[in-house]
Scaffold this active site. Structure first.
Site, short mmCIF file in Angstrom:
data_model
loop_
_atom_site.label_atom_id
_atom_site.label_comp_id
_atom_site.label_asym_id
_atom_site.label_seq_id
_atom_site.Cartn_x
_atom_site.Cartn_y
_atom_site.Cartn_z
N ARG A 241 0.86 -1.18 0.00
CA ARG A 241 0.00 0.00 0.00
C ARG A 241 0.89 1.23 0.00
NH1 ARG A 241 -3.21 -3.09 -1.37
NH2 ARG A 241 -5.24 -3.64 -0.45
N GLU A 270 -3.52 7.30 -4.46
CA GLU A 270 -3.91 6.79 -5.76
C GLU A 270 -5.41 6.95 -6.01
OE1 GLU A 270 -2.22 2.81 -5.04
OE2 GLU A 270 -4.24 1.99 -5.29
N HIS A 288 -1.14 0.02 -9.69
CA HIS A 288 -1.76 -0.96 -8.78
C HIS A 288 -2.26 -2.20 -9.54
CE1 HIS A 288 -3.77 -1.30 -4.58
NE2 HIS A 288 -3.44 -2.49 -5.06
C1 GLV Z 1 -4.73 -5.51 -3.84
O1 GLV Z 1 -4.04 -4.59 -3.58
C2 GLV Z 1 -5.28 -6.40 -2.88
O2 GLV Z 1 -5.23 -6.11 -1.67
O3 GLV Z 1 -5.82 -7.43 -3.30
#
Ligand code: GLV
Length: 332
Positions: A241, A270, A288
């Site tokens: 994150r 983001e 991401h």
């Molecule tokens: C993506 O970032 C997830 O947590 O699956």
């Protein structure tokens, strides 16, 4: 008279053939367009729902469920659930489920890819070539750092961290890790990983990868002080994150030659990306996409659908959702 069927909300377009499994049991309100839902829209959608299939884009806490008297389950299509205020939802008797395991290997692949791209300056080199700057082969241009034979540091040694460690074995890397709790010896042996203190991890890693969950405690765990402890030749990769890193401090370190390169798949604000990072060449940026292979994204949706059906007491696993986060809420 037939009993009313439970109602579920699907917050984003996912995969119609998989989400379509919900139609057998529920009245489904599915959002057809990718949307950045305002909190009031989320609250309105949850107000009438018994359950919802939601993504990281939908933050839900006490305010969003204050009027949701029928709501029993939020099936998050992600392994991370920092978009959800789990204590508040537990208090309201709402089950949260996530999608662990099915994305482990795909996300570990991306972590490795970003680390390699940062170390070998792959996106920087490609940009340089596309800009027409390659006017003759040069022995000394775009020299990067080796992966093989180097020391990998993994911060957060859950399933994805262990996946990265296993990959590192194939590259002849030495693997160090730091985690809230030390892993059992057998797991350390299988991953070829050695436990070290946080500061030692920072100081010894040639390539540091962040794979730990985000929380108020881990926010900005990599700040200016942590970056100052790393080798100036090191790389930093984040697939967890964005909020784990103080991005301004990272931009300072990258611009000032105090860190060689970074690979970032996640960002604190983001989809906005810190403009200072956007301006730097020695950082590889992806939007991401850690779990973003087609097969894995389909598996995540399928698991979330299984969770939703089971949590609402339907299907072959009625009452036993496969991957609950706050199983105690089930008892309420
Ligand atoms: C993506 O970032 C997830 O947590 O699956």
């Amino acid at each position: 008279m037939a009993a009313e069927r439970p109602r579920v909300w699907v917050s984003q377009p996912l995969f119609d053939d998989i989400v379509g499994r919900l139609d057998e049991y529920f009245e489904v309100e599915a959002n057809r367009e990718v949307a950045d839902h305002a909190p009031a829209r989320i609250a309105a959608a949850l107000h009438e729902a018994d359950g919802a299939l939601i993504t990281l884009n939908e933050p839900v806490g006490a305010d969003e469920v204050a009027q949701a008297s029928r709501l029993r389950v939020l099936a998050n299509v992600a392994v991370g659930y920092n978009n959800l205020d789990v204590p508040a939802l537990s208090k309201a008797g709402i089950l949260v489920t996530n999608t662990p395991d099915v994305l482990t290997e795909t996300t570990a692949d991306l972590g490795f890819a970003l680390m390699m791209a940062a170390a070998r300056r792959i996106t920087e080199a490609e940009r340089w070539l596309r800009e027409g700057q390659w006017r003759g082969w040069s022995f000394r241009s775009l020299l990067g750092a080796d992966i093989h034979g180097s020391t990998l540091g993994i911060l957060g040694m859950g399933r994805i961290g262990q996946g990265i460690a296993r990959r590192a074995g194939g590259f002849g890397m030495r693997v160090l890790y730091h985690n809230r709790s030390r892993l059992p010896e057998a797991v350390e042996r299988e991953c070829g990983a050695e436990y070290v203190a946080f500061d030692a991890l920072l100081a010894r890693a040639d390539h540091l990868v962040l794979v730990l969950p985000y929380s108020a405690q881990s926010r900005h765990i990599v700040d200016a002080a942590a970056l100052a402890k790393m080798k100036p030749s090191a790389t930093l990769t984040n697939i967890a994150r964005g909020g784990l890193i103080d991005e301004d401090a990272l931009a300072d370190a990258l611009a000032g030659g105090r860190l060689a390169a970074a690979g970032l798949d996640v960002f604190e604000g983001e989809p906005a990306v810190n403009p200072r990072l956007l301006a730097l060449r020695n950082v590889v940026l992806t939007p991401h996409i850690g779990s973003g292979s087609l097969a894995t994204r389909r598996a995540m949706v399928s698991l979330a659908v299984d969770n939703l059906i089971a949590a609402l007491g339907r299907g072959p696993h009625a009452g036993r959702p496969p991957t609950p986060v706050n199983a105690d809420a089930l008892a309420r």
